[in-house]
Design a protein around this motif. Sequence first.
Motif, PDB file in Angstrom:
ATOM      1  N   THR A  34       0.853  -1.184   0.000  1.00  0.00           N
ATOM      2  CA  THR A  34       0.000   0.000   0.000  1.00  0.00           C
ATOM      3  C   THR A  34       0.895   1.242   0.000  1.00  0.00           C
ATOM      4  O   THR A  34       2.110   1.141   0.189  1.00  0.00           O
ATOM      5  N   GLU A  35       0.292   2.397  -0.163  1.00  0.00           N
ATOM      6  CA  GLU A  35       1.080   3.635  -0.137  1.00  0.00           C
ATOM      7  C   GLU A  35       1.782   3.821   1.205  1.00  0.00           C
ATOM      8  O   GLU A  35       2.937   4.258   1.246  1.00  0.00           O
ATOM      9  N   ASP A  36       1.108   3.495   2.301  1.00  0.00           N
ATOM     10  CA  ASP A  36       1.756   3.595   3.616  1.00  0.00           C
ATOM     11  C   ASP A  36       2.919   2.619   3.724  1.00  0.00           C
ATOM     12  O   ASP A  36       3.970   2.953   4.281  1.00  0.00           O
ATOM     13  N   GLN A  37       2.727   1.419   3.214  1.00  0.00           N
ATOM     14  CA  GLN A  37       3.808   0.431   3.248  1.00  0.00           C
ATOM     15  C   GLN A  37       4.978   0.868   2.360  1.00  0.00           C
ATOM     16  O   GLN A  37       6.139   0.664   2.721  1.00  0.00           O
ATOM     17  N   ILE A  38       4.679   1.465   1.222  1.00  0.00           N
ATOM     18  CA  ILE A  38       5.751   1.957   0.346  1.00  0.00           C
ATOM     19  C   ILE A  38       6.551   3.028   1.072  1.00  0.00           C
ATOM     20  O   ILE A  38       7.787   3.032   1.029  1.00  0.00           O
ATOM     21  N   ARG A  39       5.870   3.892   1.755  1.00  0.00           N
ATOM     22  CA  ARG A  39       6.566   4.940   2.522  1.00  0.00           C
ATOM     23  C   ARG A  39       7.481   4.297   3.578  1.00  0.00           C
ATOM     24  O   ARG A  39       8.614   4.721   3.763  1.00  0.00           O
ATOM     25  N   THR A  40       6.991   3.272   4.246  1.00  0.00           N
ATOM     26  CA  THR A  40       7.806   2.557   5.233  1.00  0.00           C
ATOM     27  C   THR A  40       9.004   1.897   4.557  1.00  0.00           C
ATOM     28  O   THR A  40      10.136   1.990   5.048  1.00  0.00           O
ATOM     29  N   LEU A  41       8.778   1.229   3.440  1.00  0.00           N
ATOM     30  CA  LEU A  41       9.863   0.564   2.710  1.00  0.00           C
ATOM     31  C   LEU A  41      10.957   1.556   2.318  1.00  0.00           C
ATOM     32  O   LEU A  41      12.156   1.284   2.505  1.00  0.00           O
ATOM     33  N   LEU A  42      10.549   2.692   1.781  1.00  0.00           N
ATOM     34  CA  LEU A  42      11.535   3.679   1.323  1.00  0.00           C
ATOM     35  C   LEU A  42      12.247   4.352   2.486  1.00  0.00           C
ATOM     36  O   LEU A  42      13.433   4.691   2.384  1.00  0.00           O
ATOM     37  N   THR A  43      11.539   4.524   3.594  1.00  0.00           N
ATOM     38  CA  THR A  43      12.175   5.087   4.790  1.00  0.00           C
ATOM     39  C   THR A  43      13.252   4.137   5.302  1.00  0.00           C
ATOM     40  O   THR A  43      14.373   4.561   5.614  1.00  0.00           O
ATOM     41  N   ILE A  44      12.935   2.854   5.360  1.00  0.00           N
ATOM     42  CA  ILE A  44      13.915   1.859   5.802  1.00  0.00           C
ATOM     43  C   ILE A  44      15.060   1.769   4.802  1.00  0.00           C
ATOM     44  O   ILE A  44      16.235   1.706   5.183  1.00  0.00           O
ATOM     45  N   ALA A  45      14.736   1.773   3.522  1.00  0.00           N
ATOM     46  CA  ALA A  45      15.775   1.674   2.489  1.00  0.00           C
ATOM     47  C   ALA A  45      16.784   2.803   2.604  1.00  0.00           C
ATOM     48  O   ALA A  45      17.983   2.610   2.368  1.00  0.00           O
ATOM     49  N   SER A  46      16.314   3.973   3.002  1.00  0.00           N
ATOM     50  CA  SER A  46      17.203   5.134   3.049  1.00  0.00           C
ATOM     51  C   SER A  46      18.003   5.234   4.347  1.00  0.00           C
ATOM     52  O   SER A  46      18.831   6.130   4.493  1.00  0.00           O
ATOM     53  N   ARG A  47      17.813   4.287   5.250  1.00  0.00           N
ATOM     54  CA  ARG A  47      18.554   4.296   6.516  1.00  0.00           C
ATOM     55  C   ARG A  47      19.797   3.413   6.387  1.00  0.00           C
ATOM     56  O   ARG A  47      19.905   2.372   7.021  1.00  0.00           O
ATOM     57  N   VAL A  48      20.705   3.855   5.549  1.00  0.00           N
ATOM     58  CA  VAL A  48      21.934   3.100   5.282  1.00  0.00           C
ATOM     59  C   VAL A  48      23.146   3.977   5.576  1.00  0.00           C
ATOM     60  O   VAL A  48      23.020   5.193   5.688  1.00  0.00           O
ATOM     61  N   PRO A  49      24.325   3.364   5.687  1.00  0.00           N
ATOM     62  CA  PRO A  49      25.521   4.189   5.810  1.00  0.00           C
ATOM     63  C   PRO A  49      25.610   5.158   4.633  1.00  0.00           C
ATOM     64  O   PRO A  49      25.428   4.764   3.478  1.00  0.00           O
ATOM     65  N   ASP A  50      25.829   6.400   4.945  1.00  0.00           N
ATOM     66  CA  ASP A  50      25.864   7.453   3.933  1.00  0.00           C
ATOM     67  C   ASP A  50      26.862   8.501   4.409  1.00  0.00           C
ATOM     68  O   ASP A  50      26.480   9.529   4.968  1.00  0.00           O
ATOM     69  N   HIS A  51      28.139   8.193   4.231  1.00  0.00           N
ATOM     70  CA  HIS A  51      29.180   9.105   4.695  1.00  0.00           C
ATOM     71  C   HIS A  51      29.010  10.465   4.041  1.00  0.00           C
ATOM     72  O   HIS A  51      28.849  10.575   2.835  1.00  0.00           O
ATOM     73  N   GLY A  52      29.039  11.495   4.851  1.00  0.00           N
ATOM     74  CA  GLY A  52      28.870  12.853   4.350  1.00  0.00           C
ATOM     75  C   GLY A  52      27.424  13.266   4.183  1.00  0.00           C
ATOM     76  O   GLY A  52      27.141  14.382   3.750  1.00  0.00           O
ATOM     77  N   LYS A  53      26.487  12.354   4.480  1.00  0.00           N
ATOM     78  CA  LYS A  53      25.047  12.656   4.349  1.00  0.00           C
ATOM     79  C   LYS A  53      24.727  13.185   2.956  1.00  0.00           C
ATOM     80  O   LYS A  53      24.004  14.163   2.789  1.00  0.00           O
ATOM     81  N   LEU A  54      25.234  12.510   1.941  1.00  0.00           N
ATOM     82  CA  LEU A  54      25.062  12.957   0.556  1.00  0.00           C
ATOM     83  C   LEU A  54      23.778  12.446  -0.092  1.00  0.00           C
ATOM     84  O   LEU A  54      23.351  12.998  -1.097  1.00  0.00           O
ATOM     85  N   ALA A  55      23.196  11.372   0.466  1.00  0.00           N
ATOM     86  CA  ALA A  55      22.077  10.690  -0.198  1.00  0.00           C
ATOM     87  C   ALA A  55      22.434  10.486  -1.679  1.00  0.00           C
ATOM     88  O   ALA A  55      21.770  11.024  -2.569  1.00  0.00           O
ATOM     89  N   PRO A  56      23.486   9.671  -1.932  1.00  0.00           N
ATOM     90  CA  PRO A  56      23.932   9.479  -3.315  1.00  0.00           C
ATOM     91  C   PRO A  56      23.074   8.471  -4.080  1.00  0.00           C
ATOM     92  O   PRO A  56      23.574   7.652  -4.840  1.00  0.00           O
ATOM     93  N   TRP A  57      21.795   8.527  -3.862  1.00  0.00           N
ATOM     94  CA  TRP A  57      20.824   7.636  -4.492  1.00  0.00           C
ATOM     95  C   TRP A  57      19.457   8.297  -4.402  1.00  0.00           C
ATOM     96  O   TRP A  57      19.251   9.228  -3.630  1.00  0.00           O
TER      97      TRP A  57
END
Length: 188
Positions: free
Chosen positions: A25-48
């Motif tokens: 669902t849309e709520d689940q997609i939001r959860t999936l993407l929030t979790i996906a974006s909680r990765v090591p990201d040196h410099g806080k660049l969000a290079p994705w």
Amino acid sequence: MSDTIDLLLSRRSVPPFALHEPGPTEDQIRTLLTIASRVPDHGKLAPWRFILVQGDDRAALADRLAEIALADPSADAQRIAEDKKRFATPLIVIVVSRAAAHVKIPEWEQVLSAGAVCMNLITAAHSLGFAANWLTGRAAYDPSAAPALGLVEGERVAGFIHIGTPEAPMPDRPRPPLEEIVTRWSAP
């Protein structure tokens, strides 16, 4: 063992042709993407970043990518027809790597961060009761497909993450024995 360990030990890739509705669902997609974006990201660049493909747009994208692939005289039409079928999964998340030269953060670390996004995404899908598959394929590497995917200069596809409900539980594939893939470094 803990629930988390059991979850990680039970994750399997499921081929896209075996993934059906319902999708997240849309709520689940939001959860999936929030979790996906909680990765090591040196410099806080969000290079994705993420591109979501759902509904009728799945077939439209599959058709467009097939047209591009068939423009190559050496293209295998049967293989391209098979590739189109994988775009029928309920949700496709295109994870886009936008790794670039940086004064402090090596580009390689940025690429690895995009890979971690893909892995977090498929693990999160599994935790919500869905199944997923991380694929690339011709469209990920064909520069002529980049505009059709919505990529801009300097971006690359890290993965097409196909998410849906599996038609049946998937058996595990053979995994390499640890004694074949683990060594221990020791001082000389």
